[in-house]
Every structure is written in structure tokens, then in C-alpha cells.
Design a protein around this motif. Sequence first.
Motif, short mmCIF file in Angstrom:
data_model
loop_
_atom_site.label_atom_id
_atom_site.label_comp_id
_atom_site.label_asym_id
_atom_site.label_seq_id
_atom_site.Cartn_x
_atom_site.Cartn_y
_atom_site.Cartn_z
N SER A 5 -18.06 54.10 113.58
CA SER A 5 -18.67 54.71 112.85
C SER A 5 -17.93 56.15 112.32
CB SER A 5 -19.99 55.26 113.78
OG SER A 5 -19.79 56.39 114.76
N GLN A 6 -18.58 56.70 111.13
CA GLN A 6 -18.31 57.78 109.88
C GLN A 6 -19.32 58.38 110.06
OE1 GLN A 6 -15.37 54.95 107.67
NE2 GLN A 6 -15.23 57.16 107.77
N ASP A 7 -18.49 59.59 110.04
CA ASP A 7 -19.74 60.97 109.39
C ASP A 7 -19.24 62.08 108.70
OD1 ASP A 7 -21.65 63.41 110.59
OD2 ASP A 7 -22.60 62.15 110.78
N PRO A 8 -19.84 62.28 107.71
CA PRO A 8 -21.40 61.34 107.32
C PRO A 8 -20.80 60.66 106.43
CG PRO A 8 -19.95 63.87 106.06
CD PRO A 8 -19.27 63.49 106.96
N ARG A 9 -22.27 59.84 106.28
CA ARG A 9 -22.15 59.34 105.15
C ARG A 9 -21.35 59.32 104.03
NH1 ARG A 9 -23.84 54.65 106.45
NH2 ARG A 9 -22.44 53.31 104.20
N HIS A 10 -22.37 60.53 103.13
CA HIS A 10 -21.89 61.15 101.65
C HIS A 10 -21.95 62.26 102.09
CE1 HIS A 10 -23.72 57.14 99.82
NE2 HIS A 10 -24.72 57.24 101.56
N LYS A 11 -20.57 63.16 101.57
CA LYS A 11 -20.74 64.23 101.33
C LYS A 11 -20.78 64.71 99.78
CE LYS A 11 -19.40 68.51 102.85
NZ LYS A 11 -20.12 69.52 103.50
N ILE A 12 -20.76 65.25 99.12
CA ILE A 12 -20.47 66.02 98.24
C ILE A 12 -20.51 67.58 98.13
CG2 ILE A 12 -21.95 67.02 95.39
CD1 ILE A 12 -23.87 64.87 95.79
N THR A 13 -19.40 67.76 97.57
CA THR A 13 -19.03 69.94 97.72
C THR A 13 -18.01 69.69 96.40
OG1 THR A 13 -17.07 70.90 98.74
CG2 THR A 13 -16.11 68.83 98.01
N LYS A 14 -17.63 71.31 96.04
CA LYS A 14 -17.19 72.11 94.96
C LYS A 14 -15.79 71.94 95.22
CE LYS A 14 -21.84 75.39 94.93
NZ LYS A 14 -22.00 76.21 93.92
N ARG A 15 -15.66 71.92 93.78
CA ARG A 15 -14.26 71.69 94.02
C ARG A 15 -13.16 73.62 94.56
NH1 ARG A 15 -11.54 71.50 88.50
NH2 ARG A 15 -13.21 73.55 88.17
N GLY A 16 -12.18 72.87 95.62
CA GLY A 16 -12.13 74.31 96.06
C GLY A 16 -12.20 74.08 97.65
N GLN A 17 -13.32 73.77 97.48
CA GLN A 17 -13.90 73.77 99.54
C GLN A 17 -13.10 73.56 99.63
OE1 GLN A 17 -16.80 75.88 100.60
NE2 GLN A 17 -15.66 77.18 98.61
N ASN A 18 -13.70 73.17 101.58
CA ASN A 18 -12.54 72.48 102.41
C ASN A 18 -13.66 70.95 102.95
OD1 ASN A 18 -10.59 74.15 101.90
ND2 ASN A 18 -10.63 75.02 104.55
N VAL A 19 -13.28 70.29 103.37
CA VAL A 19 -14.56 69.23 103.86
C VAL A 19 -14.08 68.70 105.44
CG1 VAL A 19 -15.82 68.72 102.05
CG2 VAL A 19 -13.07 67.45 102.23
N THR A 20 -14.28 68.22 106.73
CA THR A 20 -13.88 67.67 107.10
C THR A 20 -14.75 66.16 107.82
OG1 THR A 20 -13.16 69.62 108.40
CG2 THR A 20 -13.21 67.63 109.77
N PHE A 21 -13.78 64.86 108.20
CA PHE A 21 -14.82 63.75 108.07
C PHE A 21 -14.38 63.50 109.50
CE2 PHE A 21 -15.57 64.07 103.89
CZ PHE A 21 -14.74 63.73 102.85
N ARG A 22 -15.16 62.89 109.79
CA ARG A 22 -15.16 62.56 111.48
C ARG A 22 -14.89 60.88 111.87
NH1 ARG A 22 -16.68 64.46 116.92
NH2 ARG A 22 -17.32 62.20 118.17
N CYS A 23 -14.17 60.48 112.33
CA CYS A 23 -14.77 58.95 112.48
C CYS A 23 -14.75 58.44 114.14
CB CYS A 23 -13.44 58.05 111.88
SG CYS A 23 -12.80 56.15 112.60
N ASP A 24 -15.54 58.11 114.32
CA ASP A 24 -15.06 57.55 116.74
C ASP A 24 -15.34 55.62 116.12
OD1 ASP A 24 -17.60 59.08 116.17
OD2 ASP A 24 -16.65 58.99 117.87
N PRO A 25 -14.15 55.48 116.51
CA PRO A 25 -13.90 53.94 116.92
C PRO A 25 -14.72 53.12 118.21
CG PRO A 25 -12.17 55.36 117.90
CD PRO A 25 -13.31 56.44 117.62
N ILE A 26 -14.20 52.39 117.58
CA ILE A 26 -14.79 51.19 118.71
C ILE A 26 -14.09 51.89 120.13
CG2 ILE A 26 -14.82 49.03 119.71
CD1 ILE A 26 -14.95 48.11 116.93
#
Lengths: 114, 111
Positions: A5-26
Motif C-alpha cells: 500500500s502507498q500513501d497518498p495516492r495523489h499529491k499536488i504540490t507547488k514547485r519548491g515544496q517538499n513532499v514525502t510518500f509512504r510505502c507499506d510492503p507486504i
Amino acid sequence: DTGVSQDPRHKITKRGQNVTFRCDPISEHNRLYWYRQTLGQGPEFLTYFQNEAQLEKSRLLSDRFSAERPKGSFSTLEIQRTEQGDSAMYLCASSLDDGITEAFFGQGTRLTVV
Amino acid sequence: GDSVTQMEGPVTLSEEAFLTINCTYTATGYPSLFWYVQYPGEGLQLLLKATKADDKGSNKGFEATYRKETTSFHLEKGSVQVSDSAVYFCALSGGPGKLQFGAGTQVVVTP
């Protein structure tokens, strides 16, 4: 649901911002992989972990990108100072470390940098 | 470096038609070869694989044979269904965790 599972499914961000995605494996999978997929292309390998150790990083993974898997379970992928070229689908996959088991993919996080 | 080339899409077929998607590769050594499928709105799924020359992978009516002499791994299905509409990716394993994918081929099956 015992898939990746991955979170979030969608992310919209402005240029220059930081983003973080998460993954939960089997849960029993000790290998975890990150890929990036742009429109009309196949996924490109970014990096992979065996347990908590990051064993390989692609040259695609610039110094603005960092991935962690602190306890050998879930993983995070952070992009600092996002650029429009970072817009893509970020895919996570996991597998056992037995050389045989296939990699199972999550549904991905779609990043749009505006 | 390793690379995978597959035929461009979209490939549009009528139901029950024969499907072939060409895939050729360049690699050092003897990689494992894979076909993955991505149905609309879903994640990548392994369709079939072959780990050595002359191996035939098969699943859900799809087949592909690892041809070392022609460095190919073409995907075939004898009679497609509407539910086979998806994007198909050919890939090779160039090392632990490192799948090298082709660009994908979209298949559209019409009733």
C-alpha cells in the motif's frame, strides 16, 4: 488487504515544496523497491532496500531525493525542493529475498508539481 | 547498459483475435525476463516470467518464450477478451531488485 500500500495516492504540490510518500510492503517481505514512472514510459528503478539497508541507488536519484526504511518495515521517499520534472507516478514494490519470489507492486503515488 | 524495446501501441483488436506484442532486449549475462500487466486503475502485476533460455512462461492464456539467439521474449495470446485490455510491459532483471522495463504497449480489445 495484504498487498503493498502507498500513501497518498495523489499529491499536488507547488514547485519548491517538499513532499514525502509512504510505502507499506507486504509484511514478510524484506526487500523494498522504489520506481518512478512518467507518462508513456515504463517504470524506472530508483533504489532498493534489504531490510533497513539501502543497497543501491540509481543515478536518477538526485540529492533532492532521499529514501529511508528505518525499521525494515515501511519506507518513505522524500523529495525536497520539488521541480516540475518530478511530476510522475512513484511506485513501490516488495519481495522476499529468496531470488525467486516476484516483486509485488503498489498502486503508486501520483505527484503533480505545479 | 541493459535495455528493453517493445512495440509501440496502442494495439487495437477485436475479441477472439490473436495478440502478439514484440519485445527484444539488450543485456550482459543471462537476465530473467518478465511480462507485467497494468489494468486500468490498478498496480503492476506480474503476468509471466522465464529465467533461462528456451523457458516458456505462461499464465491466463498468455505465453512467451525466452529466445537467447534472437534476444526476444514476445508475448502471445490466441484469443483475446475485452478484459485483456491493459498496458503490457516487458522487463528484464539486471540485478537484485532492478527491473529494466520497456515503455509499455497499450492493448485495446473491442467487442
